[in-house]
Motif scaffolding. Structure first.
Motif, PDB file in Angstrom:
ATOM      1  N   ALA A 142       0.939  -1.304   0.109  1.00  0.00           N
ATOM      2  CA  ALA A 142      -0.053  -0.064   0.243  1.00  0.00           C
ATOM      3  C   ALA A 142       0.893   1.211   0.146  1.00  0.00           C
ATOM      4  O   ALA A 142       0.577   2.455  -0.328  1.00  0.00           O
ATOM      5  CB  ALA A 142      -0.944   0.249   1.433  1.00  0.00           C
ATOM      6  N   LEU A 143       1.721   1.261   0.460  1.00  0.00           N
ATOM      7  CA  LEU A 143       3.151   2.763   1.055  1.00  0.00           C
ATOM      8  C   LEU A 143       3.901   2.109  -0.637  1.00  0.00           C
ATOM      9  O   LEU A 143       4.467   3.550  -0.711  1.00  0.00           O
ATOM     10  CB  LEU A 143       3.829   2.079   1.695  1.00  0.00           C
ATOM     11  CG  LEU A 143       3.749   2.474   3.344  1.00  0.00           C
ATOM     12  CD1 LEU A 143       4.499   2.221   4.557  1.00  0.00           C
ATOM     13  CD2 LEU A 143       3.401   4.184   3.406  1.00  0.00           C
ATOM     14  N   GLY A 144       3.681   1.018  -1.582  1.00  0.00           N
ATOM     15  CA  GLY A 144       4.314   1.177  -2.579  1.00  0.00           C
ATOM     16  C   GLY A 144       5.874   1.159  -2.177  1.00  0.00           C
ATOM     17  O   GLY A 144       6.654   1.621  -3.268  1.00  0.00           O
ATOM     18  N   VAL A 145       6.020   0.474  -1.094  1.00  0.00           N
ATOM     19  CA  VAL A 145       7.519  -0.096  -0.865  1.00  0.00           C
ATOM     20  C   VAL A 145       7.357  -1.397  -2.143  1.00  0.00           C
ATOM     21  O   VAL A 145       6.487  -2.333  -1.632  1.00  0.00           O
ATOM     22  CB  VAL A 145       7.563  -0.188   0.228  1.00  0.00           C
ATOM     23  CG1 VAL A 145       9.319  -1.159   0.179  1.00  0.00           C
ATOM     24  CG2 VAL A 145       7.786   0.705   0.769  1.00  0.00           C
ATOM     25  N   SER A 146       8.897  -2.050  -3.014  1.00  0.00           N
ATOM     26  CA  SER A 146       8.591  -2.796  -3.500  1.00  0.00           C
ATOM     27  C   SER A 146       8.657  -4.404  -2.522  1.00  0.00           C
ATOM     28  O   SER A 146       9.025  -4.303  -1.624  1.00  0.00           O
ATOM     29  CB  SER A 146       9.960  -2.969  -3.574  1.00  0.00           C
ATOM     30  OG  SER A 146      10.612  -4.751  -4.026  1.00  0.00           O
ATOM     31  N   LEU A 147       7.415  -5.266  -2.930  1.00  0.00           N
ATOM     32  CA  LEU A 147       7.654  -6.166  -2.402  1.00  0.00           C
ATOM     33  C   LEU A 147       8.613  -7.678  -1.891  1.00  0.00           C
ATOM     34  O   LEU A 147       8.962  -7.910  -1.319  1.00  0.00           O
ATOM     35  CB  LEU A 147       6.392  -7.324  -3.024  1.00  0.00           C
ATOM     36  CG  LEU A 147       5.488  -6.891  -3.490  1.00  0.00           C
ATOM     37  CD1 LEU A 147       4.504  -7.962  -4.011  1.00  0.00           C
ATOM     38  CD2 LEU A 147       4.524  -6.876  -1.920  1.00  0.00           C
ATOM     39  N   GLY A 148      10.066  -7.348  -3.131  1.00  0.00           N
ATOM     40  CA  GLY A 148      10.586  -8.021  -2.349  1.00  0.00           C
ATOM     41  C   GLY A 148      11.817  -7.596  -1.368  1.00  0.00           C
ATOM     42  O   GLY A 148      12.540  -7.647  -0.542  1.00  0.00           O
ATOM     43  N   MET A 149      11.500  -6.100  -1.084  1.00  0.00           N
ATOM     44  CA  MET A 149      12.494  -5.420  -0.870  1.00  0.00           C
ATOM     45  C   MET A 149      11.825  -5.954   1.361  1.00  0.00           C
ATOM     46  O   MET A 149      12.227  -6.131   2.217  1.00  0.00           O
ATOM     47  CB  MET A 149      12.305  -4.010  -0.239  1.00  0.00           C
ATOM     48  CG  MET A 149      13.165  -3.200  -1.191  1.00  0.00           C
ATOM     49  SD  MET A 149      13.676  -1.702  -1.182  1.00  0.00           S
ATOM     50  CE  MET A 149      14.910  -1.107  -2.848  1.00  0.00           C
ATOM     51  N   THR A 150      10.725  -5.922   1.590  1.00  0.00           N
ATOM     52  CA  THR A 150       9.446  -5.663   2.659  1.00  0.00           C
ATOM     53  C   THR A 150       9.732  -7.579   2.294  1.00  0.00           C
ATOM     54  O   THR A 150      10.007  -7.595   4.479  1.00  0.00           O
ATOM     55  CB  THR A 150       8.132  -5.605   2.418  1.00  0.00           C
ATOM     56  OG1 THR A 150       7.745  -4.325   1.531  1.00  0.00           O
ATOM     57  CG2 THR A 150       6.868  -5.438   3.335  1.00  0.00           C
ATOM     58  N   ALA A 151       9.616  -8.286   2.401  1.00  0.00           N
ATOM     59  CA  ALA A 151       9.890  -9.673   2.428  1.00  0.00           C
ATOM     60  C   ALA A 151      11.651  -9.956   2.570  1.00  0.00           C
ATOM     61  O   ALA A 151      11.452 -10.937   3.836  1.00  0.00           O
ATOM     62  CB  ALA A 151       9.667 -10.858   1.051  1.00  0.00           C
ATOM     63  N   GLY A 152      12.092  -9.236   2.458  1.00  0.00           N
ATOM     64  CA  GLY A 152      13.745  -9.651   2.716  1.00  0.00           C
ATOM     65  C   GLY A 152      13.823  -8.688   4.162  1.00  0.00           C
ATOM     66  O   GLY A 152      14.433  -9.510   4.794  1.00  0.00           O
ATOM     67  N   ALA A 153      13.108  -7.873   4.339  1.00  0.00           N
ATOM     68  CA  ALA A 153      12.951  -7.264   6.397  1.00  0.00           C
ATOM     69  C   ALA A 153      12.328  -7.497   6.661  1.00  0.00           C
ATOM     70  O   ALA A 153      12.973  -7.805   8.016  1.00  0.00           O
ATOM     71  CB  ALA A 153      12.710  -5.910   6.104  1.00  0.00           C
ATOM     72  N   VAL A 154      11.493  -8.185   6.070  1.00  0.00           N
ATOM     73  CA  VAL A 154      10.603  -9.536   7.074  1.00  0.00           C
ATOM     74  C   VAL A 154      11.081 -10.623   7.695  1.00  0.00           C
ATOM     75  O   VAL A 154      11.762 -11.140   8.661  1.00  0.00           O
ATOM     76  CB  VAL A 154       8.967 -10.466   6.388  1.00  0.00           C
ATOM     77  CG1 VAL A 154       8.893 -10.707   7.357  1.00  0.00           C
ATOM     78  CG2 VAL A 154       8.205  -8.553   6.735  1.00  0.00           C
ATOM     79  N   LEU A 155      11.948 -11.636   6.600  1.00  0.00           N
ATOM     80  CA  LEU A 155      12.700 -12.424   6.872  1.00  0.00           C
ATOM     81  C   LEU A 155      14.298 -12.212   7.643  1.00  0.00           C
ATOM     82  O   LEU A 155      14.176 -13.773   8.655  1.00  0.00           O
ATOM     83  CB  LEU A 155      12.996 -12.787   5.836  1.00  0.00           C
ATOM     84  CG  LEU A 155      12.174 -13.557   4.867  1.00  0.00           C
ATOM     85  CD1 LEU A 155      11.901 -14.371   3.351  1.00  0.00           C
ATOM     86  CD2 LEU A 155      10.891 -14.328   5.522  1.00  0.00           C
ATOM     87  N   SER A 156      14.644 -11.176   7.344  1.00  0.00           N
ATOM     88  CA  SER A 156      15.816 -11.114   8.331  1.00  0.00           C
ATOM     89  C   SER A 156      15.368 -10.860   9.530  1.00  0.00           C
ATOM     90  O   SER A 156      16.405 -11.308  10.422  1.00  0.00           O
ATOM     91  CB  SER A 156      16.690  -9.095   7.161  1.00  0.00           C
ATOM     92  OG  SER A 156      17.112  -9.595   6.004  1.00  0.00           O
ATOM     93  N   GLY A 157      14.732  -9.938   9.615  1.00  0.00           N
ATOM     94  CA  GLY A 157      14.066 -10.114  11.202  1.00  0.00           C
ATOM     95  C   GLY A 157      13.954 -10.971  11.780  1.00  0.00           C
ATOM     96  O   GLY A 157      14.134 -11.702  12.537  1.00  0.00           O
ATOM     97  N   ALA A 158      13.136 -11.801  10.853  1.00  0.00           N
ATOM     98  CA  ALA A 158      11.828 -13.170  11.569  1.00  0.00           C
ATOM     99  C   ALA A 158      13.738 -13.853  11.487  1.00  0.00           C
ATOM    100  O   ALA A 158      13.442 -15.033  12.723  1.00  0.00           O
ATOM    101  CB  ALA A 158      11.344 -13.649  10.785  1.00  0.00           C
ATOM    102  N   TYR A 159      13.797 -14.330  11.017  1.00  0.00           N
ATOM    103  CA  TYR A 159      15.707 -15.670  10.822  1.00  0.00           C
ATOM    104  C   TYR A 159      16.557 -14.805  11.864  1.00  0.00           C
ATOM    105  O   TYR A 159      17.229 -16.215  12.433  1.00  0.00           O
ATOM    106  CB  TYR A 159      16.506 -16.000   9.744  1.00  0.00           C
ATOM    107  CG  TYR A 159      15.105 -16.990   8.971  1.00  0.00           C
ATOM    108  CD1 TYR A 159      15.421 -18.051   8.834  1.00  0.00           C
ATOM    109  CD2 TYR A 159      13.771 -16.710   8.489  1.00  0.00           C
ATOM    110  CE1 TYR A 159      15.215 -18.568   8.954  1.00  0.00           C
ATOM    111  CE2 TYR A 159      13.164 -17.465   8.108  1.00  0.00           C
ATOM    112  CZ  TYR A 159      13.746 -18.893   7.807  1.00  0.00           C
ATOM    113  OH  TYR A 159      13.024 -19.695   7.528  1.00  0.00           O
TER     114      TYR A 159
END
Length: 496
Positions: free
Chosen positions: A164-181
């Motif tokens: 919704a913010l217009g941020v790349s899906l790849g960037m968001t997923a990468g940030a999510v997975l970096s924090g999650a792992y």
């Protein structure tokens, strides 16, 4: 990772098949064949490769491995037995995948995910969004010990906010997975965090303490990169935030009571409730809240004109099991407010089963043991020993398609070598986690890569570069080994 309680113990007791007749080049034939076939298949099909063709390529790779096994007098029965063991070990993961699909369905129609996006859009802006994703997911993952649950709950909501913010899906997923792992590695509740020291012969909290030496610098670099990205990315969603918020509030009854459900699920996981039970209760509560707060949506999905028992029952079950979509005037939100339910997870389940077939045959013919043994022979120095461990973990994530095998096999094969060099078991357990646990999500046909790309709706190719913590971790552990930083020694070689 999810708390599949029996899996670490099962993997720890697993016998790694040896085959003295098999040469290293024969062991690598299926690997080269698989990589070549997958590369061509992705070139031909592109993003659609995971729709089915990659799954069949994995079976073809297993067939190549089986042919190598037949030439080395490995029986069909032994290969099938190993495949059965591999598939059995993923039972918990497959059930969790189905339940995640069900939960996503009821959390969508109840307004839980839209509410997270609605309030998230007002709190998070593109500048701080990516580092905030890392921090939020790290906290949740430490608390739950599960990168899988983090991605399936908070991760899905953050993907929606980012889109919704217009941020790349790849960037968001990468940030999510970096924090999650990061959280998955550092949490004493994580099964991989318990499995690694068990394989190395170490102690849990000594392992976590020693792992912090490489993990803290890695997550720090990751955050710095995402902060820089936040200041440089060009987004299109900020100007349209008001209209997006209006469209969400028109489509759903948005209120703070909806957050009771995700908070209860997180509370149950922190209290060590079985993840399947927590996800089931979260799914059912999502259905109840849908009936209370979004009766019109449930009625529409149930094919009725007014909400009664039959239309309510059909609406909830449709959301749990099959495709459901909520229409809004915004095309981007229409894509966002759709869920495949349990049926939407079948492609990922198919991929995992096919990957387990390939990994099982590779283990059954003795190829996994031979590849690891050859890597061990290359370890002439202390750095070489660390590098061989890293290489072995990466190779097994690619060939065995399972992060548990990427911890168990090298753990068994290298533990004596570390002891003989006078190195404390924390060195091995840390290296196993830095290279085995976190890189599993970077392999599309690995159980972790398949799971996260399926749950987040973002292909591995899209998030690979941005999963900075995951691919940086093996380099960090090699850097520490090269400069002999925090390489703990045993009291004496005889102490081994």
């Amino acid at each position: 990772m999810p708390k599949k309680e029996e899996k670490p113990k099962y993997r720890q007791d697993e016998n790694i098949v040896e085959n003295k007749e098999l040469s290293i080049w024969e062991a690598l034939i299926p690997v080269f064949a698989l990589v070549g076939m997958l590369a061509y298949n992705v070139y031909v099909f592109g993003d659609d490769a995971l729709s089915g063709s990659n799954q069949f390529i994995l079976l073809l790779g297993g067939a190549v491995a089986a042919i190598v096994g037949f030439f080395n007098k490995v029986s069909y029965k032994q290969m099938i037995s190993e495949v059965a063991e591999n598939v059995r070990s993923t039972t918990g993961a497959l059930l969790i995948l189905l339940m995640v699909g069900a939960l996503a369905g009821t959390w969508l129609i109840s307004g839980i995910i839209p509410a997270m996006i609605y309030y998230g859009l007002q709190i998070l802006n593109p500048t701080i969004f990516l580092p905030a994703c890392v921090i939020i997911c790290a906290i949740i993952s430490i608390a739950t010990g599960s990168s899988w649950t983090t991605a399936a709950t908070v991760g899905i909501a953050l993907i929606g906010i980012g889109e919704a913010l217009g941020v790349s899906l790849g960037m968001t997923a990468g940030a999510v997975l970096s924090g999650a792992y990061f959280g998955d590695k550092m949490s004493p509740l994580s099964d991989t965090t318990n499995l690694a020291p068990a394989m190395a012969g170490g102690e849990l909290f000594a392992h976590i303490k020693y792992m912090a030496f490489t993990t803290i610098p890695t997550i720090t670099v990751t955050l710095i990169v995402f902060i820089i990205l936040g200041f440089t990315i060009d987004t299109s969603g900020v100007a349209d935030t008001e209209s997006i918020l209006e469209n969400i509030s028109n489509a759903f009854n948005i209120n703070g009571w909806l957050f009771i459900v995700p908070l209860m699920v997180i509370f149950m996981i922190i209290k060590k409730a079985p993840p399947l039970l927590a996800l089931l209760i979260g799914t059912l509560l999502g259905g109840v809240f849908a009936l209370i707060f979004q009766p019109d949506i449930v009625t529409t999905l149930g094919g009725g004109s007014t909400l009664d028992f039959e239309s309510g029952y059909k609406g909830i079950l449709n959301a749990i099991t099959v495709d459901s979509a909520i229409a809004t005037p915004d095309p981007a939100l229409n894509d966002l407010f759709s869920s495949g339910g349990m049926a939407g997870m079948l492609g990922t389940i198919w991929l995992i089963v096919c990957a387990m077939v390939f990994g099982g045959i590779m283990d059954g013919i003795g190829a996994l043991e031979r590849i690891t043994e050859s890597l061990l022979k290359m370890a002439k120095t202390t750095f070489g020993l660390f590098a061989s461990t890293v290489g072995s973990c990466l190779a097994l994530n690619v060939t065995a398609s399972d992060q548990y095998l990427a911890l168990v096999v090298p753990g068994k094969m290298f533990s004596k070598a570390y002891q003989d060099r006078g190195l404390a078991p924390e060195n091995l357990s840390r290296t196993l986690e830095d290279s085995g646990t976190v890189t599993s999500v970077l392999v599309p046909w690995n159980t972790c890569g398949a799971y996260h790309s399926g749950v987040l709706g973002v292909s591995v190719a899209e998030y690979f570069v941005y999963a900075i913590f995951n691919w940086l971790s093996p380099f960090m552990t090699l850097l520490f080994a090269a400069f002999r930083i925090k390489i703990k020694q045993l009291a004496s070689p005889s102490a081994a």
